[in-house]
Structure formats: C-alpha cells, structure tokens
Scaffold this motif. Structure first.
Motif, short mmCIF file in Angstrom:
data_model
loop_
_atom_site.label_atom_id
_atom_site.label_comp_id
_atom_site.label_asym_id
_atom_site.label_seq_id
_atom_site.Cartn_x
_atom_site.Cartn_y
_atom_site.Cartn_z
N ILE A 58 6.78 8.26 2.27
CA ILE A 58 7.82 8.96 1.49
C ILE A 58 7.76 8.58 0.02
CG2 ILE A 58 9.38 9.31 3.44
CD1 ILE A 58 10.95 6.83 2.45
N GLY A 59 6.59 8.14 -0.43
CA GLY A 59 6.47 7.71 -1.83
C GLY A 59 6.86 8.77 -2.84
N THR A 60 6.60 10.03 -2.53
CA THR A 60 6.97 11.12 -3.44
C THR A 60 8.19 11.88 -2.92
OG1 THR A 60 5.45 12.66 -2.34
CG2 THR A 60 4.59 11.40 -4.21
N ARG A 79 1.94 -13.60 3.65
CA ARG A 79 3.37 -13.80 3.84
C ARG A 79 3.99 -12.53 4.41
NH1 ARG A 79 7.73 -16.65 1.69
NH2 ARG A 79 9.66 -15.43 1.65
N ALA A 80 3.61 -11.39 3.84
CA ALA A 80 4.23 -10.13 4.23
C ALA A 80 3.41 -8.97 3.71
CB ALA A 80 5.67 -10.05 3.68
N ALA A 81 3.79 -7.78 4.14
CA ALA A 81 3.18 -6.55 3.64
C ALA A 81 4.27 -5.50 3.49
CB ALA A 81 2.09 -6.04 4.58
N GLY A 82 4.06 -4.57 2.58
CA GLY A 82 4.93 -3.41 2.40
C GLY A 82 4.06 -2.16 2.46
N LEU A 83 4.31 -1.30 3.45
CA LEU A 83 3.42 -0.17 3.70
C LEU A 83 4.19 1.15 3.74
CD1 LEU A 83 1.41 -1.73 6.67
CD2 LEU A 83 0.82 -1.83 4.24
N ASP A 84 3.72 2.12 2.98
CA ASP A 84 4.25 3.48 3.05
C ASP A 84 3.24 4.42 3.70
OD1 ASP A 84 6.27 5.49 2.44
OD2 ASP A 84 4.89 6.24 0.90
N ASN A 134 0.83 -1.21 0.00
CA ASN A 134 0.00 0.00 0.00
C ASN A 134 0.86 1.25 0.00
OD1 ASN A 134 -2.12 1.79 0.13
ND2 ASN A 134 -2.69 1.33 2.23
N THR A 135 0.81 1.99 -1.11
CA THR A 135 1.45 3.31 -1.19
C THR A 135 0.42 4.38 -1.48
OG1 THR A 135 1.95 2.90 -3.53
CG2 THR A 135 3.70 2.43 -1.95
#
Length: 342
Positions: free
Chosen positions: A301-303, A272-277, A250-251
């Motif tokens: 910090i996506g931008t 299994r996992a997540a990646g979150l911004d 999720n970004t």
C-alpha cells in the motif's frame, strides 16, 4: 462525439479519480474499455478473443496498471506479440513495471511509460513508517493492545533512529524523498547507485559500494527496480554481511529479497527486525513470515493514498495525450532511453 475510425485508445481496467480526463481523450481517438461494464467470468480469455477478432486493430495507445494484470495476465513476450500492429504506446500506471517485457516492446517499436515522481512522497512516507515501526519493535505491543493485553507478554523496548546509519540501495526519486525525511530524525545517510548523484541531489549523503553499505548500515532500505540482475539482491550471503541487529526495509519489490533467507535471519537474531510492504509471491504470504514478532507488514500500500492514486492516473493519461499529440511520452521507461540504473 463522432467516431475516429483510424485511431483508438484502449483502457484496461478502471479509473477512480480521472474519468473526465479519460473522456477528454475522445478528441484524439475512439475510446475503448476492457472488460467494459459487464462482469466477465474469464477476462484473460476474453482479452485474447478480442485481440484475435480484430477488436483492437486501430488501438494506438493503451492504459494499463499493475492491478490490470489480473485481467489480461502479464504483458510478457507472448502477449506483446499478439498486440495489434497499430499499437505504439503502452502507458502504465505504476512506478514499477516488471510485469511488462520491455525488451519485447522495444523490438516491436512500442514505447512504454510509467509513473515515477507521482509515487515518491507516498512511498517515502510508508518507508519511514515501516522503519520506525521496525526500530520501535511495534508489532507485538500494537497487536497486544487491540487484544486487551496492554503491551503483551513479550514487549521489547525499541531503539531510536537518531545517529543510526541509513543505507539506501537505489537513490532515485523515492530514495531521495526517504533520505530527506530521515534527516529530520537525525539519521546519517549513505547510498549505493550504479552512478553517483550530483552534489545538489546528493547533499550530505555518502556514496559507497554495495558491500560497504550492506556491512555498515544500521538500516538498509531497498529502492531499486526489479530486474534479472536485482532479483534476489538480498540473500543469505548479504544478510550474513549485515550488522548484528540491523533492520531491513522493502517498499520496492518483494523478489529483491530471498524471503526464506530473510525469515531465518529474523529468527536467529542476525536482523533485529524488518519492515515489508512487498513480498516474494504476493498476495500470498508465508505463514512463517506472518507469525514472526519482529516484522512489520503492510499489503503493498505504499502508494495507497487518494492524492497519489489521482496523480498516478493523471500522469498516465497525460502520457497518452502527449504521445498522440507530439509523438513523445513524458515519462518513458529508462530502458528505452539509456542504460538502466538502480
């Protein structure tokens, strides 16, 4: 520079890269800045006092950002009602604008712009970074090596992106940029949108329904706007429908996901996992989320690159210039143009 008393432009907050471009707008109206050069103990109160005193009575257009919400509060219906009757344009620095009540703006005849396109590449890069990090179970060894523990006591081999199915929820500019990058890793792309893309934009991606995407993707990545309809889009039910061992990225906006349900899915192995911004109540983070070894976290910090920040600032100022010169915004928000789409 002489005063242009019948028209003013208000800047809320600071510009980092385009101050000269801002100064050039002085030919179109008096330039006003909030809160100004002095430190202010209670900026929200001061902003209200300025509105009530008539300090902004000739403001036709204003510059704001997501960060400036800390200075004024969100541009909700109550604040919109207190803005000067002269105001015609709110030019927002940010691809997301859920802290602006667009319905209230529209009812008052105020047009709103945002900064799509300018954010696409940087956000797509961050999405891929989080995805690879989640697939490779990077958090534990990444933290361990900095603590002098080499790979750490609980190192777990990752998995490759090649031949994995990447499901995109929302396939606008950012989603398309992510898909372009994911193809280089040999991933298969499928997407859900409220409307199907043209063949030229769709390329080899498969258009599917939301339930099918959630149930058949190895990686689910969120790229839709936060609205009343999409708040809590991914909750306990949706997480339970995902493939065993899938990864969630999720970004976009934190409130698209029920964070409590996500934590449980990460704990019990559903994911299994997540990646979150982005996070549900940022900048506050839940300790039971931070402590999980199978989640990769970055602080919205996506931008966050100098190149993209400069492009965003410039696009906002270009919107103001276009509005005052031609009466048209360059990137007006879609709710004011047509039926919203994911």
């Amino acid at each position: 520079m002489g005063s242009i008393t019948d028209k003013a432009i208000l800047k809320i907050g600071k510009l980092t890269y385009t101050e000269k471009n801002w100064e050039a707008l002085g030919s179109l109206g008096d330039l006003k800045v909030f809160p100004g050069d002095k430190e202010v103990s209670d900026p929200k109160q001061l902003f209200q006092e300025n509105l009530q005193s008539g300090a902004y009575d000739h403001v036709v257009a204003l510059y704001r950002s997501n960060d400036s919400t800390s200075l004024t509060g969100p541009f909700d219906a109550e604040l919109i009602r207190s803005l000067p009757s002269s105001l015609k344009y709110i030019c927002h620095n940010g691809a997301g604008y859920d802290n602006i009540d667009i319905t209230a703006c529209t009812s008052r005849g105020i047009e709103v712009s945002s900064t799509p396109v300018a954010v696409n590449n940087a956000t797509a890069d961050m999405t891929i970074w989080l995805m690879i990090g989640a697939l490779r179970s990077i958090h534990v060894p990444y933290a361990a090596v900095r603590e002098g523990k080499w790979r750490g006591p609980h190192f777990m081999p990752g998995t490759d992106p090649e031949d994995k199915v990447l499901g995109m929820i929302g396939m606008g500019g950012i989603g398309q940029a992510v898909a372009h990058r994911a193809r280089a890793f040999g991933m298969k792309i499928q997407y859900y949108n409220r409307s199907r893309l043209s063949p030229e934009l769709e390329k080899d991606a498969k258009y599917v329904g939301l339930d099918e995407l959630i149930g058949s993707s190895d990686v689910v990545s969120l790229h839709c706007s936060l609205t009343a309809e999409t708040t809590g889009l991914i909750g306990k039910t949706e997480l339970g429908q995902m493939k065993k061992g899938a990864v969630l990225i999720n970004t976009a906006r934190g409130k698209l996901i029920d964070e409590g349900a996500l934590i449980e899915a990460l704990k019990d192995g559903t994911l299994r996992a997540a990646g979150l911004d982005v996070f549900e109540n940022e900048p506050e983070l839940r300790s039971d989320l931070v402590d999980l070894p199978n989640v990769v976290l970055t602080p919205h910090i996506g931008t966050g690159t100098t190149d993209t920040q400069a492009k965003m600032e410039l696009l906002v100022l270009d919107n103001i210039k276009s509005a005052l010169e031609s009466g048209k915004l360059i990137t007006q928000v879609r709710e004011q143009l047509s039926k919203p789409k994911l």
